[in-house]
Design an enzyme around this catalytic site. Structure first.
Site, short mmCIF file in Angstrom:
data_model
loop_
_atom_site.label_atom_id
_atom_site.label_comp_id
_atom_site.label_asym_id
_atom_site.label_seq_id
_atom_site.Cartn_x
_atom_site.Cartn_y
_atom_site.Cartn_z
N ASP A 158 -3.43 -7.13 -4.99
CA ASP A 158 -4.42 -7.02 -3.93
C ASP A 158 -3.97 -7.97 -2.82
OD1 ASP A 158 -6.54 -7.07 -2.20
OD2 ASP A 158 -8.04 -7.71 -3.67
N TYR A 214 -12.25 -2.33 12.09
CA TYR A 214 -10.89 -1.78 11.96
C TYR A 214 -10.07 -2.07 13.22
CZ TYR A 214 -7.27 1.78 11.04
OH TYR A 214 -6.08 2.43 10.83
N LYS A 245 -6.67 -4.33 13.57
CA LYS A 245 -5.43 -3.72 14.05
C LYS A 245 -4.97 -4.35 15.36
CE LYS A 245 -4.72 -0.73 10.76
NZ LYS A 245 -3.53 -0.85 9.88
N GLY A 296 0.81 -1.21 0.00
CA GLY A 296 0.00 0.00 0.00
C GLY A 296 0.85 1.26 0.00
#
Length: 246
Positions: free
Chosen positions: A61, A153, A157, A10
């Site tokens: 991806d 999220y 994480k 990314g």
């Protein structure tokens, strides 16, 4: 560092972009990964070249196991080795838990957590042979404290931390370290959309009195990748300007 190779997932924008460019400026050869925006990735490549370093672009991806493996293999094929893997790729769609759809949960978990497992598993095979490797996972303070509207999220994480500890224990004896960086509020497209009241509220909880910059995160990543950090393993370093609770 001329012989060192760093791969940043990314890395076409945001924190990943800054990390990739920071490695290039230190003399690392860099594998730049993007998923959709090739134009942005090509801009990063131009800056890598301007820094006097070599790099390659690889579309993948990383939430898909096969593409993650191919990304790692492409970097090793080009440079003959892989020394540093920075698992930075991530997405978020803030939403109260009751409104999170199954597909959205899976997309966030796969992009933020599964991708790190897929890339790390593929990278360790090469690092193992060299008896050297640095795996650096970009988590978040939300993975430590949780946050309303970010259940998926935060879960991803937080999962990164357990994965980091496990990699550190499994491969520390082979010269491979695994650490996590947990940024707080960092200047980004997301924080740029905050209104004045939201910004004041956030800043009131940060001892430093400012939002972080991508360079603040990149500096810690560079340290963790360095020889000076060879005895730093299985750690989580918060880069949050002093957000409570400490």
């Amino acid at each position: 560092m001329q012989e060192r190779v760093a791969l940043v997932t990314g890395s076409s924008r945001g924190i990943g972009r800054t990390i990739a460019l920071s490695f290039a400026r230190r003399g690392y050869q860099v594998v730049i990964n993007y998923h959709r925006n090739r134009e942005q990735a090509e801009e990063v490549m131009a800056e890598v070249n301007a820094a006097g370093s070599r790099g390659i672009l690889v579309r993948a991806d990383v939430s898909q196991a096969g593409e993650a493996r191919e990304l790692i293999e492409a970097g090793v094929k080009e440079f003959g080795r892989l020394d540093v893997l920075v698992n930075n790729a991530g997405i978020n769609h803030d939403q109260l838990m009751l409104r999170i759809q199954d597909e959205e949960w899976e997309r966030v978990i796969n992009t933020n957590l599964s991708s790190t497992f897929y890339c790390s598993r593929a990278a360790v095979k090469h690092m193992f042979k060299k008896r050297f490797g640095r795996i650096i996972n970009i988590s978040s303070v939300v993975g430590i404290s949780g946050n309303a509207g970010q259940a998926h999220y935060a879960a991803a994480k937080s999962g990164l931390l357990g994965l980091t500890y496990s990699i550190a224990r499994e491969y520390g004896s082979r010269g491979i370290t695994a650490n996590a960086v947990a940024p707080g509020y960092i200047e980004s497209d997301m924080t740029a959309s905050l209104n004045a009241e939201q910004r004041r509220h956030i800043l009131s909880g940060i001892a430093a009195g400012r939002l972080g910059k991508p360079e603040d995160v990149a500096a810690v990543v560079l340290f963790l990748a360095s020889a000076e950090a060879s005895y730093v393993n299985g750690q989580v370093i918060r880069v949050d300007g002093g957000m409570g609770p400490f």
